[in-house]
Scaffold this motif. Structure first.
Motif, PDB file in Angstrom:
ATOM      1  N   MET A 188       0.850  -1.187   0.000  1.00 20.05           N
ATOM      2  CA  MET A 188       0.000   0.000   0.000  1.00 20.05           C
ATOM      3  C   MET A 188       0.896   1.251   0.000  1.00 20.05           C
ATOM      4  N   LYS A 189       0.523   2.239  -0.814  1.00 22.40           N
ATOM      5  CA  LYS A 189       1.278   3.494  -0.807  1.00 22.40           C
ATOM      6  C   LYS A 189       0.723   4.420   0.281  1.00 22.40           C
ATOM      7  N   LEU A 190       1.566   5.343   0.711  1.00 22.25           N
ATOM      8  CA  LEU A 190       1.142   6.244   1.794  1.00 22.25           C
ATOM      9  C   LEU A 190      -0.074   7.057   1.384  1.00 22.25           C
ATOM     10  N   VAL A 191      -0.111   7.479   0.131  1.00 19.97           N
ATOM     11  CA  VAL A 191      -1.236   8.288  -0.332  1.00 19.97           C
ATOM     12  C   VAL A 191      -2.535   7.474  -0.292  1.00 19.97           C
ATOM     13  N   GLU A 192      -2.417   6.173  -0.601  1.00 16.04           N
ATOM     14  CA  GLU A 192      -3.608   5.309  -0.519  1.00 16.04           C
ATOM     15  C   GLU A 192      -4.057   5.195   0.932  1.00 16.04           C
ATOM     16  N   ALA A 193      -3.079   4.999   1.830  1.00 15.30           N
ATOM     17  CA  ALA A 193      -3.414   4.871   3.246  1.00 15.30           C
ATOM     18  C   ALA A 193      -4.122   6.131   3.757  1.00 15.30           C
ATOM     19  N   LEU A 194      -3.613   7.292   3.342  1.00 14.79           N
ATOM     20  CA  LEU A 194      -4.245   8.552   3.765  1.00 14.79           C
ATOM     21  C   LEU A 194      -5.676   8.641   3.234  1.00 14.79           C
ATOM     22  N   ASN A 195      -5.850   8.233   1.973  1.00 10.95           N
ATOM     23  CA  ASN A 195      -7.195   8.303   1.385  1.00 10.95           C
ATOM     24  C   ASN A 195      -8.160   7.333   2.067  1.00 10.95           C
ATOM     25  N   ILE A 196      -7.654   6.142   2.410  1.00  9.19           N
ATOM     26  CA  ILE A 196      -8.519   5.156   3.094  1.00  9.19           C
ATOM     27  C   ILE A 196      -8.940   5.692   4.460  1.00  9.19           C
ATOM     28  N   THR A 197      -7.976   6.235   5.202  1.00  9.30           N
ATOM     29  CA  THR A 197      -8.323   6.724   6.544  1.00  9.30           C
ATOM     30  C   THR A 197      -9.269   7.919   6.455  1.00  9.30           C
ATOM     31  N   ARG A 198      -9.071   8.749   5.440  1.00 10.68           N
ATOM     32  CA  ARG A 198      -9.971   9.911   5.286  1.00 10.68           C
ATOM     33  C   ARG A 198     -11.400   9.426   4.992  1.00 10.68           C
ATOM     34  N   ALA A 199     -11.521   8.448   4.082  1.00 15.83           N
ATOM     35  CA  ALA A 199     -12.851   7.930   3.742  1.00 15.83           C
ATOM     36  C   ALA A 199     -13.501   7.302   4.967  1.00 15.83           C
ATOM     37  N   MET A 200     -12.678   6.614   5.766  1.00 15.75           N
ATOM     38  CA  MET A 200     -13.214   5.938   6.946  1.00 15.75           C
ATOM     39  C   MET A 200     -13.752   6.944   7.967  1.00 15.75           C
ATOM     40  N   GLN A 201     -13.054   8.061   8.120  1.00 15.03           N
ATOM     41  CA  GLN A 201     -13.470   9.047   9.122  1.00 15.03           C
ATOM     42  C   GLN A 201     -14.840   9.621   8.803  1.00 15.03           C
ATOM     43  N   GLN A 202     -15.209   9.582   7.520  1.00 16.00           N
ATOM     44  CA  GLN A 202     -16.495  10.166   7.133  1.00 16.00           C
ATOM     45  C   GLN A 202     -17.662   9.217   7.342  1.00 16.00           C
ATOM     46  N   ARG A 203     -17.349   7.937   7.675  1.00 19.14           N
ATOM     47  CA  ARG A 203     -18.427   6.953   7.824  1.00 19.14           C
ATOM     48  C   ARG A 203     -18.932   6.907   9.264  1.00 19.14           C
ATOM     49  N   PRO A 253      -7.081  17.054   3.336  1.00 20.05           N
ATOM     50  CA  PRO A 253      -8.349  16.719   2.669  1.00 20.05           C
ATOM     51  C   PRO A 253      -9.374  17.857   2.702  1.00 20.05           C
ATOM     52  N   ASP A 254      -9.165  18.817   3.601  1.00 18.88           N
ATOM     53  CA  ASP A 254     -10.152  19.903   3.685  1.00 18.88           C
ATOM     54  C   ASP A 254      -9.949  20.979   2.612  1.00 18.88           C
ATOM     55  N   LEU A 255      -8.824  20.927   1.905  1.00 17.96           N
ATOM     56  CA  LEU A 255      -8.587  21.946   0.859  1.00 17.96           C
ATOM     57  C   LEU A 255      -9.533  21.739  -0.324  1.00 17.96           C
ATOM     58  N   SER A 256     -10.053  22.831  -0.850  1.00 19.02           N
ATOM     59  CA  SER A 256     -10.863  22.708  -2.063  1.00 19.02           C
ATOM     60  C   SER A 256      -9.920  22.712  -3.264  1.00 19.02           C
ATOM     61  N   ALA A 257     -10.429  22.297  -4.404  1.00 24.03           N
ATOM     62  CA  ALA A 257      -9.595  22.208  -5.618  1.00 24.03           C
ATOM     63  C   ALA A 257      -8.986  23.574  -5.955  1.00 24.03           C
ATOM     64  N   ASP A 258      -9.739  24.633  -5.699  1.00 26.54           N
ATOM     65  CA  ASP A 258      -9.259  25.980  -6.032  1.00 26.54           C
ATOM     66  C   ASP A 258      -8.120  26.430  -5.107  1.00 26.54           C
ATOM     67  N   GLU A 259      -8.170  25.921  -3.872  1.00 30.79           N
ATOM     68  CA  GLU A 259      -7.189  26.380  -2.872  1.00 30.79           C
ATOM     69  C   GLU A 259      -5.826  25.701  -3.001  1.00 30.79           C
ATOM     70  N   ILE A 260      -5.800  24.551  -3.673  1.00 34.34           N
ATOM     71  CA  ILE A 260      -4.575  23.734  -3.651  1.00 34.34           C
ATOM     72  C   ILE A 260      -3.376  24.482  -4.258  1.00 34.34           C
ATOM     73  N   SER A 261      -3.560  25.068  -5.431  1.00 38.30           N
ATOM     74  CA  SER A 261      -2.395  25.640  -6.120  1.00 38.30           C
ATOM     75  C   SER A 261      -1.812  26.853  -5.370  1.00 38.30           C
ATOM     76  N   SER A 262      -2.610  27.448  -4.495  1.00 37.87           N
ATOM     77  CA  SER A 262      -2.088  28.596  -3.738  1.00 37.87           C
ATOM     78  C   SER A 262      -1.795  28.247  -2.277  1.00 37.87           C
ATOM     79  N   ALA A 263      -1.838  26.916  -1.965  1.00 44.98           N
ATOM     80  CA  ALA A 263      -1.657  26.496  -0.566  1.00 44.98           C
ATOM     81  C   ALA A 263      -0.230  26.751  -0.086  1.00 44.98           C
ATOM     82  N   THR A 264      -0.127  27.314   1.125  1.00 46.49           N
ATOM     83  CA  THR A 264       1.181  27.497   1.774  1.00 46.49           C
ATOM     84  C   THR A 264       1.038  27.095   3.237  1.00 46.49           C
TER      85      THR A 264
END
Lengths: 576, 82
Positions: free
Chosen positions: A1-16, B17-28
């Protein structure tokens, strides 16, 4: 599993919106990405729960294990690295390495390991603990060249081996298998020295992912398959019995068919662990009988039951075997060398796990055996496991007795004895297994985590009744569990399961009679829920209630006494 | 947004994950409240993994924004798919 996948899985889980499952990860290093991987892997394993992974303080493994013991987490994970035994074994320390210090490092490590053992054992009293011993290479602290084992590093490894052995033997701690981790994560690719210096996180990401994946698998108590149905020709042996004859089939080095002997030995090992093994073969039954009598077989043919040798479709043989065993297809693995036969069985029994025996490919046969070990793997072999096959044989013999006389008469002839144990301590792993594995006679299909089960039993208002059975044909062991609570003259049954091996012996009536005798209640409530598979329980409750059961159905004591009048007087309680 | 930017944006979205698509390119680090040291290290690891590179981490402050990462990737010509 890649770290980005792990982050996405945990994010999806938090919303359930799911019940929470908390895991404490005790390490001496900064758990950083390991924590993310572990949360993701646990989310995949415990798909019906929302995972929260807690960790402790940097550099304080012992303190963190203590925090784990005091937490109310349902799962504990302890990950030891060399620097936890002595900081001088880590790259972040600036302490000196001199030849004189080596003895002192070993002494410190020994004392620290003993402390760890005590704290891990203490923590495992509250929740299941998974332990992982050092995964990183030892630093070159000793004076020997890297290709030579020095006495100091051998001693250090010995200390860890001893700790591993003691923890594994305790039965309360599941120790991660180092050999399995070696296969998944090569030693040279584990240590991220840059990251350890920068952030205190010592693992490369693929290694962190591999460790987390194995820990998550260990955190979930495995539900092993119960039975294996195997073909014979080109499977148990090399050759075609009908063409080559009894003496023409082989499983030896001379005929380059040794891997079939390995498969036979593995089947024998499974049988000794309580796995049911049967044969489904398109063959002449008399020839099969002769072949299975060969004295050089590497498995005891007497333990294989039943043997279906005929020319009919294999799916029909499988149906009869499942009926004899009285288990669902999802608990069984079917092995055959023919893809056609596998497909035919799969079409008739979609839930069965069908695996091809790769005749002629030694490496693939070895891989198959490793896969089967995972499918049938269990933490321990219980007394009930070891008597399972014999009790099924006896049950089949008993069926013949049951032809004409009434069931009550049969039970009397069989000298049936049911015993009840109402003690909640010590914790009975067999009771926990029954609650989590039984499907057909199951009040509601509810499952428990080990921590929840312990919590339930700790409640003074809760009760637990473990039921054992034996008759003149031999013991069935512990076969049923009734659990619930007693408050204000009301008995609530939250959990009621019974092994399918114990059906048709009136044990369910005896359970109720025992509850009536043991508890002074006015009414009894059943936390009934219909499931896809609890038809036998539903039928029984319908008979007792005189109406189909509904969730939380209630029955008055007097009514119950009337309907249980015919049941024999409850037996003496063996304990508790 | 080209492919390189899109992949980098996915890295940012995984960590923030809370960033919107518009905010990403200017994120600091100054405009994203959840960009603390742990998030910074995680972002570095995710970007390294995504682009198969080892970032020079001697000076973490040089990776303080989406544009910092993008500039680095363009200068070192990594992550370009022909």
């Amino acid at each position: 599993m890649k770290l980005v996948e792990a982050l996405n899985i945990t994010r999806a889980m938090q919303q359930r919106k799911l019940p929470m499952l908390r895991c404490f990860l005790a390490t001496g290093f900064n758990a950083l990405h390991l924590k993310t991987f572990l949360a993701a892997e646990l989310s995949l394993v415990f798909a019906e729960q929302k995972i929260e992974v807690l960790d402790g303080l940097y550099g304080d493994l012992l303190g963190n294990i203590d925090r784990l013991a005091k937490s109310d987490c349902e799962i504990g994970v302890v990950l030891i690295e060399w620097s936890d035994l002595d900081p001088r074994l880590g790259i972040r320390s600036t302490a000196r390495w001199t030849a004189n210090e080596l003895k002192n490092i070993v002494t410190t490590a020994k004392a620290r390991a003993a402390q760890m053992q005590r704290t891990i054992e203490e923590a495992s009293q509250h929740a299941p603990v998974v332990a992982c011993l050092p995964t990183l290479p030892l630093l070159p602290f000793s004076f020997t060249p890297s290709c030579q084992s020095g006495s100091w590093d051998v001693e250090l490894r010995g200390i860890m081996q001893s700790l591993s052995s003691v923890l594994a033997e305790s039965g309360q701690v599941r120790v991660l298998n180092a050999q399995r981790l070696d296969l998944d994560s090569p030693l040279k690719d584990r240590h991220d020295i840059e990251s350890e210096g920068l952030s205190g996180f010592p693992y490369r990401l693929p290694h962190a992912s591999a460790v987390a994946g194995l820990i998550a698998r260990l955190a979930q108590r495995p539900v092993p398959k119960k039975g294996l149905i195997t073909d014979l020709d080109e499977t148990v042996w090399s050759g075609i019995l009908g063409e080559n004859g009894v003496d023409g089939i082989s499983w030896d080095l001379e005929h380059h068919s040794q891997m079939h002997a390995l498969y036979q030995r593995f089947l024998g090992a499974l049988m000794s662990e309580g796995v049911m093994v049967a044969v489904a073969s398109k063959n002449d039954p008399e020839l099969v009988e002769q072949a299975l009598q060969r004295s050089d077989l590497a498995v005891s043919a007497g333990g294989i039951f039943p043997i279906e040798a005929n020319w009919k479709p294999k799916s029909q043989s499988v149906s009869r075997i499942l009926e004899t065993w009285n288990v669902g297809a999802d608990s069984v693995v079917f092995i055959d060398d023919s893809p056609l036969e596998l497909a035919e069985v799969k079409a008739a029994h979609p839930q069965i796990e069908c695996l091809q025996f790769p005749t002629g490919d030694s490496a693939a046969i070895y891989e198959l055996i490793v896969r089967l070990r995972d499918l049938f793997g269990r933490s321990a072999v219980s007394e009930e496991d070891s008597i399972r096959v014999e009790s099924i044989r006896r049950s089949q013999a008993g069926m013949a007795l049951r032809g004409t006389p009434a069931l009550e008469e049969f039970l009397e002839q069989a000298e049936a004895e049911v015993s009840f144990n109402l003690s909640k301590t010590p914790l009975d792993p067999r009771a926990f297994d029954l609650v989590n594995k039984t499907n057909q006679f199951n009040l509601n299909g509810n499952r428990y985590t080990e921590a929840n089960w312990k919590k339930f039993l700790d409640d003074p208002a809760s009760f637990l009744m473990v039921v054992s059975y034996q008759d003149k044909f031999g013991p069935l062991g512990k076969i049923a569990v009734v659990a619930g609570g007693y408050r204000e003259r009301k008995l609530m049954v939250h959990t009621w399961v019974m092994s399918c091996r114990a059906f048709s012996r009136q044990i369910e009536y005896r359970c109720l009679a025992e509850l009536v005798a043991r508890f002074d209640f006015d009414e009894i409530e059943f936390a009934y829920q219909q499931t896809e598979r609890n038809g036998p329980l539903r039928e029984f409750l319908s008979e007792i209630l005189k109406t189909p059961p509904s969730p939380n159905c209630v029955m008055a004591r007097r009514e119950m006494e009337d309907r249980l009048e015919f049941v024999m007087k409850p037996q003496e309680v063996s304990n508790g | 947004m080209d492919e390189q930017q899109a992949r980098l944006a996915n890295c940012f979205l995984a960590v923030f994950p809370d960033l919107s698509a518009d905010e990403i390119s200017s994120a600091t680090s100054a405009t994203v409240p959840s960009w603390d040291s742990v998030a910074g290290v995680t972002l570095l690891a995710v970007v390294e993994e995504e682009f198969g590179i080892a970032l020079e981490t001697d000076d973490l402050s040089r990776f303080d924004s989406f544009q910092d990462f993008l500039t680095y990737l363009r200068q070192t010509e990594v992550g370009e798919r022909s």
